[in-house]
Design a protein around this motif. Structure first.
Motif, PDB file in Angstrom:
ATOM      1  N   GLY A 166       0.791  -1.220   0.000  1.00  0.00           N
ATOM      2  CA  GLY A 166       0.000   0.000   0.000  1.00  0.00           C
ATOM      3  C   GLY A 166       0.822   1.269   0.000  1.00  0.00           C
ATOM      4  N   LYS A 167       2.133   1.160  -0.167  1.00  0.00           N
ATOM      5  CA  LYS A 167       2.990   2.333  -0.147  1.00  0.00           C
ATOM      6  C   LYS A 167       3.152   2.898  -1.556  1.00  0.00           C
ATOM      7  N   ILE A 168       2.962   4.225  -1.669  1.00  0.00           N
ATOM      8  CA  ILE A 168       3.179   4.900  -2.949  1.00  0.00           C
ATOM      9  C   ILE A 168       4.686   5.074  -3.145  1.00  0.00           C
ATOM     10  N   ILE A 169       5.245   4.392  -4.146  1.00  0.00           N
ATOM     11  CA  ILE A 169       6.679   4.449  -4.394  1.00  0.00           C
ATOM     12  C   ILE A 169       7.033   5.630  -5.307  1.00  0.00           C
ATOM     13  N   ILE A 170       6.209   5.874  -6.312  1.00  0.00           N
ATOM     14  CA  ILE A 170       6.395   7.012  -7.210  1.00  0.00           C
ATOM     15  C   ILE A 170       5.076   7.782  -7.230  1.00  0.00           C
ATOM     16  N   PRO A 171       5.102   9.081  -6.909  1.00  0.00           N
ATOM     17  CA  PRO A 171       3.859   9.867  -6.852  1.00  0.00           C
ATOM     18  C   PRO A 171       3.125   9.875  -8.189  1.00  0.00           C
ATOM     19  N   THR A 172       1.799   9.980  -8.135  1.00  0.00           N
ATOM     20  CA  THR A 172       1.002   9.982  -9.353  1.00  0.00           C
ATOM     21  C   THR A 172       1.278  11.209 -10.219  1.00  0.00           C
ATOM     22  N   SER A 173       1.842  12.259  -9.649  1.00  0.00           N
ATOM     23  CA  SER A 173       2.175  13.451 -10.434  1.00  0.00           C
ATOM     24  C   SER A 173       3.275  13.188 -11.457  1.00  0.00           C
ATOM     25  N   LYS A 174       4.017  12.069 -11.307  1.00  0.00           N
ATOM     26  CA  LYS A 174       5.116  11.749 -12.217  1.00  0.00           C
ATOM     27  C   LYS A 174       4.631  11.102 -13.519  1.00  0.00           C
ATOM     28  N   ASN A 175       3.389  10.620 -13.535  1.00  0.00           N
ATOM     29  CA  ASN A 175       2.793  10.028 -14.743  1.00  0.00           C
ATOM     30  C   ASN A 175       3.631   8.905 -15.355  1.00  0.00           C
ATOM     31  N   VAL A 176       4.088   7.977 -14.505  1.00  0.00           N
ATOM     32  CA  VAL A 176       4.797   6.810 -15.027  1.00  0.00           C
ATOM     33  C   VAL A 176       3.770   5.825 -15.580  1.00  0.00           C
ATOM     34  N   THR A 177       4.086   5.241 -16.750  1.00  0.00           N
ATOM     35  CA  THR A 177       3.114   4.365 -17.410  1.00  0.00           C
ATOM     36  C   THR A 177       3.706   3.066 -17.922  1.00  0.00           C
ATOM     37  N   THR A 178       5.045   2.982 -18.066  1.00  0.00           N
ATOM     38  CA  THR A 178       5.648   1.863 -18.785  1.00  0.00           C
ATOM     39  C   THR A 178       6.801   1.266 -17.995  1.00  0.00           C
ATOM     40  N   TYR A 179       6.874  -0.069 -18.002  1.00  0.00           N
ATOM     41  CA  TYR A 179       8.012  -0.778 -17.418  1.00  0.00           C
ATOM     42  C   TYR A 179       8.895  -1.302 -18.540  1.00  0.00           C
ATOM     43  N   CYS A 180      10.160  -0.961 -18.519  1.00  0.00           N
ATOM     44  CA  CYS A 180      11.118  -1.451 -19.511  1.00  0.00           C
ATOM     45  C   CYS A 180      11.873  -2.632 -18.903  1.00  0.00           C
ATOM     46  N   GLU A 181      11.591  -3.833 -19.413  1.00  0.00           N
ATOM     47  CA  GLU A 181      12.173  -5.047 -18.833  1.00  0.00           C
ATOM     48  C   GLU A 181      13.683  -5.094 -18.990  1.00  0.00           C
ATOM     49  N   SER A 182      14.192  -4.709 -20.143  1.00  0.00           N
ATOM     50  CA  SER A 182      15.636  -4.803 -20.377  1.00  0.00           C
ATOM     51  C   SER A 182      16.417  -3.795 -19.537  1.00  0.00           C
ATOM     52  N   CYS A 183      15.754  -2.689 -19.154  1.00  0.00           N
ATOM     53  CA  CYS A 183      16.418  -1.664 -18.325  1.00  0.00           C
ATOM     54  C   CYS A 183      16.036  -1.770 -16.859  1.00  0.00           C
ATOM     55  N   ASN A 184      14.937  -2.482 -16.570  1.00  0.00           N
ATOM     56  CA  ASN A 184      14.393  -2.612 -15.214  1.00  0.00           C
ATOM     57  C   ASN A 184      14.085  -1.246 -14.601  1.00  0.00           C
ATOM     58  N   VAL A 185      13.444  -0.388 -15.391  1.00  0.00           N
ATOM     59  CA  VAL A 185      13.049   0.934 -14.920  1.00  0.00           C
ATOM     60  C   VAL A 185      11.623   1.225 -15.352  1.00  0.00           C
ATOM     61  N   LEU A 186      11.011   2.204 -14.701  1.00  0.00           N
ATOM     62  CA  LEU A 186       9.700   2.711 -15.079  1.00  0.00           C
ATOM     63  C   LEU A 186       9.878   4.024 -15.828  1.00  0.00           C
ATOM     64  N   ILE A 187       9.062   4.248 -16.843  1.00  0.00           N
ATOM     65  CA  ILE A 187       9.213   5.400 -17.719  1.00  0.00           C
ATOM     66  C   ILE A 187       7.918   6.199 -17.730  1.00  0.00           C
ATOM     67  N   ASP A 188       8.040   7.524 -17.783  1.00  0.00           N
ATOM     68  CA  ASP A 188       6.832   8.349 -17.810  1.00  0.00           C
ATOM     69  C   ASP A 188       6.202   8.348 -19.199  1.00  0.00           C
ATOM     70  N   SER A 189       4.998   8.899 -19.283  1.00  0.00           N
ATOM     71  CA  SER A 189       4.233   8.847 -20.529  1.00  0.00           C
ATOM     72  C   SER A 189       4.892   9.631 -21.655  1.00  0.00           C
ATOM     73  N   ALA A 190       5.709  10.617 -21.329  1.00  0.00           N
ATOM     74  CA  ALA A 190       6.397  11.404 -22.352  1.00  0.00           C
ATOM     75  C   ALA A 190       7.726  10.783 -22.770  1.00  0.00           C
ATOM     76  N   HIS A 191       8.099   9.670 -22.127  1.00  0.00           N
ATOM     77  CA  HIS A 191       9.388   9.007 -22.379  1.00  0.00           C
ATOM     78  C   HIS A 191      10.570   9.949 -22.142  1.00  0.00           C
ATOM     79  N   GLU A 192      10.398  10.821 -21.144  1.00  0.00           N
ATOM     80  CA  GLU A 192      11.445  11.789 -20.827  1.00  0.00           C
ATOM     81  C   GLU A 192      12.170  11.456 -19.530  1.00  0.00           C
ATOM     82  N   ASN A 193      11.507  10.779 -18.614  1.00  0.00           N
ATOM     83  CA  ASN A 193      12.081  10.489 -17.307  1.00  0.00           C
ATOM     84  C   ASN A 193      11.931   9.013 -16.969  1.00  0.00           C
ATOM     85  N   ALA A 194      12.900   8.490 -16.234  1.00  0.00           N
ATOM     86  CA  ALA A 194      12.885   7.091 -15.825  1.00  0.00           C
ATOM     87  C   ALA A 194      13.146   6.992 -14.331  1.00  0.00           C
ATOM     88  N   TYR A 195      12.620   5.931 -13.725  1.00  0.00           N
ATOM     89  CA  TYR A 195      12.734   5.747 -12.282  1.00  0.00           C
ATOM     90  C   TYR A 195      13.057   4.294 -11.977  1.00  0.00           C
TER      91      TYR A 195
END
Length: 308
Positions: free
Chosen positions: A105-134
């Motif tokens: 139940g813990k929010i790891i990345i705030p909803t204001s960041k608009n992350v939408t995609t998981y990249c398996e080969s990079c093991n990161v989450l990417i925002d909808s604009a493909h500008e930022n990764a987490y």
């Protein structure tokens, strides 16, 4: 109020005083009949887990009011046999946007960041604009250079390829599900091809197609079982042997022994024989991770246990 009276029927001042003191004490302590219970610390309650929950019981009871909790869209290099595709985070949506929530139940990345995609080969989450990764712990990560990998199968050459940004490369090391292509042509730059996509997916074992069955959609491979669509959704092995009937409206991959499926508009969980181990009573269910799944029940979100 009924007054206490003495034996000679006169009003007893002592009785009145005693009664008033008792009533005052009840009001002060909040225990008077009909008084509301003390307000709950919502933030604390939301993160209280029942770590002793049995199979199908609530780990976190359904009290979240998010718009939706669902798995991230995944970008992976190829749907390999036996690949484990669940991650410890789901995409959570509210009025601010989309973020990442874990199974406690813990929010790891705030909803204001608009992350939408998981990249398996990079093991990161990417925002909808493909500008930022987490990273999966919420910290900032380097922006990946490729996020659009997908596997394809050429119906002419009978070979498997992995495509990225319009270029494809040869890969025959794994039993995989591939989307079919035709008119495969190598460009002037060696190793870069153009092609036309054909609707439908097939199994390819590195040398040839496994069966003649063409599936209209796929969800990848997990536990050597693939979620595929042929009219409706069902499950087959990587050798194209049927595991469950094609009778589900929607599914997610198996994790361990169980998979979430939707039938007649409601979600439940099945085993590898296709039998429901938890009846379809939920409005939605996420993939299972570490024996836990988010479910929506009567309009609220909670976490149930799928550990025996």
């Amino acid at each position: 109020m009924r007054f206490l009276k003495s034996e000679n029927n006169n009003i007893s001042l002592y009785g009145i005083a005693s009664t008033m003191l008792v009533l005052l004490a009840l009001v002060i302590t909040g225990c008077a009949a009909g008084s509301p219970e003390p307000e709950t610390d919502t933030k604390t309650e939301l993160h209280t887990e029942n770590l002793n929950a049995g199979f199908g019981e609530w780990i976190i009871r359904p009290i979240y009011s998010f718009t939706k909790i669902e798995p991230f869209e995944e970008r992976r290099s190829v749907a390999k046999a036996g690949q484990f595709d669940a991650i410890p985070l789901n995409m959570v949506t509210d009025s601010a946007g989309t973020g990442a929530i874990d199974y406690s139940g813990k929010i790891i990345i705030p909803t204001s960041k608009n992350v939408t995609t998981y990249c398996e080969s990079c093991n990161v989450l990417i925002d909808s604009a493909h500008e930022n990764a987490y990273n999966l712990d919420g910290t900032a990560a380097a922006k990946p250079t490729h996020v659009n990998w997908a596997p394809y199968y050429d119906t002419v050459s009978k070979q498997a390829f992995i495509a990225s940004e319009g270029s494809i490369s040869y890969d025959v090391n794994h039993s995989i599900l591939l989307q079919r292509v035709e008119n495969l042509k190598e460009t002037k730059v060696k190793g870069v091809f153009t092609f036309d996509l054909i609707d439908g997916y097939v199994f390819f074992d590195g040398q040839k197609t496994v069966s003649d069955t063409v599936y209209t959609d796929i969800l990848g491979v997990s536990e050597n079982i693939a979620a595929v669509k042929n009219g409706k959704w069902g499950f087959v092995t990587v050798d194209a042997d049927t595991v469950t009937p094609f009778e589900f409206d929607a599914v997610y991959n198996f994790t361990g022994e169980y998979a979430p499926v939707c039938k007649s508009g409601s979600w439940g969980f099945i085993n590898k024989t296709g039998e429901f181990v938890i009846n379809p009573i939920y409005q939605y269910a996420t993939p299972i991770y570490d024996g836990k799944a988010w479910v929506k029940y009567q309009g609220k979100w909670g976490v149930i246990s799928l550990k025996n």
